[in-house]
Scaffold this motif. Structure first.
Motif, short mmCIF file in Angstrom:
data_model
loop_
_atom_site.label_atom_id
_atom_site.label_comp_id
_atom_site.label_asym_id
_atom_site.label_seq_id
_atom_site.Cartn_x
_atom_site.Cartn_y
_atom_site.Cartn_z
N ILE A 1 -67.45 -53.86 54.64
CA ILE A 1 -67.27 -52.64 53.87
C ILE A 1 -66.26 -52.93 52.77
CG2 ILE A 1 -66.43 -50.25 53.93
CD1 ILE A 1 -67.31 -50.17 56.88
N GLU A 2 -66.65 -52.69 51.53
CA GLU A 2 -65.73 -52.86 50.41
C GLU A 2 -64.89 -51.59 50.30
OE1 GLU A 2 -67.71 -53.78 46.75
OE2 GLU A 2 -68.41 -55.72 47.47
N LEU A 3 -63.60 -51.74 50.51
CA LEU A 3 -62.71 -50.59 50.35
C LEU A 3 -62.35 -50.42 48.88
CD1 LEU A 3 -60.18 -51.17 53.28
CD2 LEU A 3 -62.00 -49.46 53.16
N PRO A 4 -62.40 -49.21 48.36
CA PRO A 4 -61.91 -48.99 47.00
C PRO A 4 -60.40 -49.24 46.99
CG PRO A 4 -63.08 -47.05 47.83
CD PRO A 4 -62.95 -48.00 48.96
N GLU A 5 -59.89 -49.73 45.87
CA GLU A 5 -58.45 -49.98 45.78
C GLU A 5 -57.70 -48.69 46.07
OE1 GLU A 5 -54.97 -51.59 42.78
OE2 GLU A 5 -57.05 -52.07 42.33
N GLY A 6 -56.67 -48.82 46.91
CA GLY A 6 -55.88 -47.63 47.23
C GLY A 6 -54.98 -47.85 48.43
N ASP A 7 -54.33 -46.78 48.85
CA ASP A 7 -53.41 -46.82 49.99
C ASP A 7 -54.13 -46.36 51.25
OD1 ASP A 7 -51.46 -47.62 48.23
OD2 ASP A 7 -50.55 -45.64 48.03
N TYR A 8 -53.86 -47.08 52.35
CA TYR A 8 -54.54 -46.82 53.62
C TYR A 8 -53.56 -46.96 54.78
CZ TYR A 8 -58.86 -47.54 50.97
OH TYR A 8 -59.87 -47.45 50.06
N ASP A 9 -53.87 -46.25 55.87
CA ASP A 9 -53.15 -46.44 57.12
C ASP A 9 -53.74 -47.65 57.83
OD1 ASP A 9 -51.55 -44.16 56.81
OD2 ASP A 9 -53.09 -42.87 57.69
N PHE A 10 -52.90 -48.36 58.57
CA PHE A 10 -53.39 -49.50 59.34
C PHE A 10 -52.76 -49.51 60.72
CE2 PHE A 10 -49.51 -51.28 57.43
CZ PHE A 10 -48.91 -51.86 58.54
N THR A 11 -53.41 -50.22 61.62
CA THR A 11 -52.87 -50.55 62.94
C THR A 11 -53.06 -52.05 63.11
OG1 THR A 11 -53.49 -48.39 63.82
CG2 THR A 11 -53.03 -50.13 65.43
N ILE A 12 -52.04 -52.72 63.62
CA ILE A 12 -52.18 -54.16 63.84
C ILE A 12 -52.95 -54.37 65.14
CG2 ILE A 12 -50.96 -56.32 64.31
CD1 ILE A 12 -48.77 -55.37 62.39
N ASN A 13 -54.06 -55.08 65.04
CA ASN A 13 -54.90 -55.36 66.19
C ASN A 13 -54.30 -56.49 67.02
OD1 ASN A 13 -57.07 -56.74 67.71
ND2 ASN A 13 -58.34 -55.11 66.87
N HIS A 14 -54.10 -57.63 66.37
CA HIS A 14 -53.51 -58.80 67.05
C HIS A 14 -53.09 -59.80 65.99
CE1 HIS A 14 -57.61 -60.30 66.38
NE2 HIS A 14 -57.16 -61.53 66.61
N TYR A 15 -52.49 -60.89 66.46
CA TYR A 15 -52.13 -61.98 65.55
C TYR A 15 -52.45 -63.29 66.24
CZ TYR A 15 -48.00 -63.33 68.20
OH TYR A 15 -47.17 -63.78 69.20
N GLU A 16 -52.58 -64.33 65.44
CA GLU A 16 -52.82 -65.67 65.97
C GLU A 16 -51.83 -66.63 65.34
OE1 GLU A 16 -56.90 -66.54 64.99
OE2 GLU A 16 -57.67 -65.01 66.38
N ARG A 17 -51.30 -67.53 66.15
CA ARG A 17 -50.39 -68.55 65.63
C ARG A 17 -51.21 -69.72 65.12
NH1 ARG A 17 -44.88 -68.24 68.39
NH2 ARG A 17 -44.97 -66.22 69.42
#
Length: 146
Positions: free
Chosen positions: A21-37
């Motif tokens: 999905i192409e997001l239009p440029e702008g401000d959005y809320d996010f939640t961090i799902n996970h991270y990888e080292r």
């Protein structure tokens, strides 16, 4: 059924298609799902160093969830970006020195500015990119509200 996926055989059936999905440029809320080292192999500007790839779940106006991955290099030249990440989820205050607590990131939320950027090798392809992470606003006390 595992969300990790599995290896496909040469004669397996396939049905899944791209859900980009192409997001239009702008401000959005996010939640961090996970991270990888991981490890950054180095470039002309930054030598080899550790890196964290953080996976952000961003929701658009229609409540579609888009996953955006962002690399964070653990190098003093990129310390400002690390501070921006930890400030965006409330784990660091402005001017404060903190130990990076990577394991605390999953599940935390914040706000970001997203752009749609062309691929470096193929400008016809575009990718959602988090251009800026905004500092987490401290909760303000309001009488009668929890």
């Amino acid at each position: 059924m595992s969300t990790e996926g599995r290896e496909l055989g040469w004669d397996d059936n396939i049905t899944q298609e791209s859900s980009f999905i192409e997001l239009p440029e702008g401000d959005y809320d996010f939640t961090i799902n996970h991270y990888e080292r991981g490890r950054f192999s180095g470039s002309a500007k930054i030598p080899p160093c550790n890196k964290a790839t953080v996976f952000f779940d961003v929701k658009d106006a229609d409540a579609n969830e888009v996953s955006i991955r962002q690399d964070f290099l653990l190098h003093t030249k990129m310390e400002w970006k690390l501070s921006e990440l930890f400030r965006s989820v409330g784990l660091k205050k402005e001017g404060e020195e903190v130990r990076m607590n990577w394991n605390a990131l999953p599940g935390l939320s914040g706000r970001c500015h997203v752009t749609l950027d062309p691929d470096k090798n193929d400008p016809a392809k575009k990718y959602n990119h988090i251009q800026k992470l905004y500092p987490k606003e401290p909760k303000k006390f309001e009488a009668g509200k929890f």
